[in-house]
Design a protein around this motif. Sequence first.
Motif, mmCIF file in Angstrom:
data_model
loop_
_atom_site.group_PDB
_atom_site.id
_atom_site.type_symbol
_atom_site.label_atom_id
_atom_site.label_comp_id
_atom_site.label_asym_id
_atom_site.label_seq_id
_atom_site.Cartn_x
_atom_site.Cartn_y
_atom_site.Cartn_z
ATOM 1 N N UNK A 9 1.153 -1.234 -0.007
ATOM 2 C CA UNK A 9 -0.136 0.233 -0.274
ATOM 3 C C UNK A 9 0.665 1.531 0.185
ATOM 4 N N UNK A 10 0.532 2.412 -0.853
ATOM 5 C CA UNK A 10 1.147 3.048 -1.571
ATOM 6 C C UNK A 10 0.585 4.512 0.116
ATOM 7 N N UNK A 11 2.036 5.540 0.337
ATOM 8 C CA UNK A 11 1.037 6.041 1.667
ATOM 9 C C UNK A 11 1.322 7.578 1.686
ATOM 10 N N UNK A 41 4.300 -1.220 3.612
ATOM 11 C CA UNK A 41 3.141 0.523 3.119
ATOM 12 C C UNK A 41 5.002 0.221 2.840
ATOM 13 N N UNK A 42 4.320 1.404 1.284
ATOM 14 C CA UNK A 42 5.203 2.276 0.452
ATOM 15 C C UNK A 42 4.641 3.419 1.667
ATOM 16 N N UNK A 89 8.379 9.586 -12.854
ATOM 17 C CA UNK A 89 9.629 8.659 -11.746
ATOM 18 C C UNK A 89 8.705 7.990 -11.023
ATOM 19 N N UNK A 90 8.537 8.401 -10.122
ATOM 20 C CA UNK A 90 8.086 7.630 -9.112
ATOM 21 C C UNK A 90 6.729 6.363 -9.129
ATOM 22 N N UNK A 91 6.045 6.818 -10.432
ATOM 23 C CA UNK A 91 4.891 5.997 -10.571
ATOM 24 C C UNK A 91 4.866 4.498 -11.264
ATOM 25 N N UNK A 92 6.242 5.138 -12.506
ATOM 26 C CA UNK A 92 6.885 4.143 -13.239
ATOM 27 C C UNK A 92 7.892 3.390 -12.281
ATOM 28 N N UNK A 94 7.332 2.321 -9.405
ATOM 29 C CA UNK A 94 6.776 1.909 -8.249
ATOM 30 C C UNK A 94 5.585 0.522 -7.967
ATOM 31 N N UNK A 95 5.567 -0.290 -9.600
ATOM 32 C CA UNK A 95 5.599 -1.122 -9.324
ATOM 33 C C UNK A 95 3.499 -1.221 -8.707
#
Length: 104
Positions: A9-11, A41-42, A89-92, A94-95
């Motif tokens: 989970x991204x937080x 958590x990420x 960049x982050x979303x690319x 993230x996975x």
Amino acid sequence: MREFPRPRVLASKCLEFDSCRYNGLKIASPAVKSMMPFVDFVPVCAEVEIGLGVPREPIRIVGGGDERRLVQPSTGLDVTDRMNDFCRRFLDELGEVDGVVLKS
């Protein structure tokens, strides 16, 4: 006992993870805290990632239509391009995630 995969989970990093809010605080979140034993958590703070310090002047979305910008009103600093670059960049990288918990 049967084991299940832990959700990823991204937080928002300011929710129970780090004192990185614009005012230097960490936000208590009973929901996030209760999930910690069960979730990977990420945590991320986009403002810190683009180089804004802690504490910092708040940033706001200003304008409308096609001309929305992310600006620090007190200084006039426009961080729109830095934030867009970071987000791409982050979303690319993230996975897959199973959920997202963000501070409004």
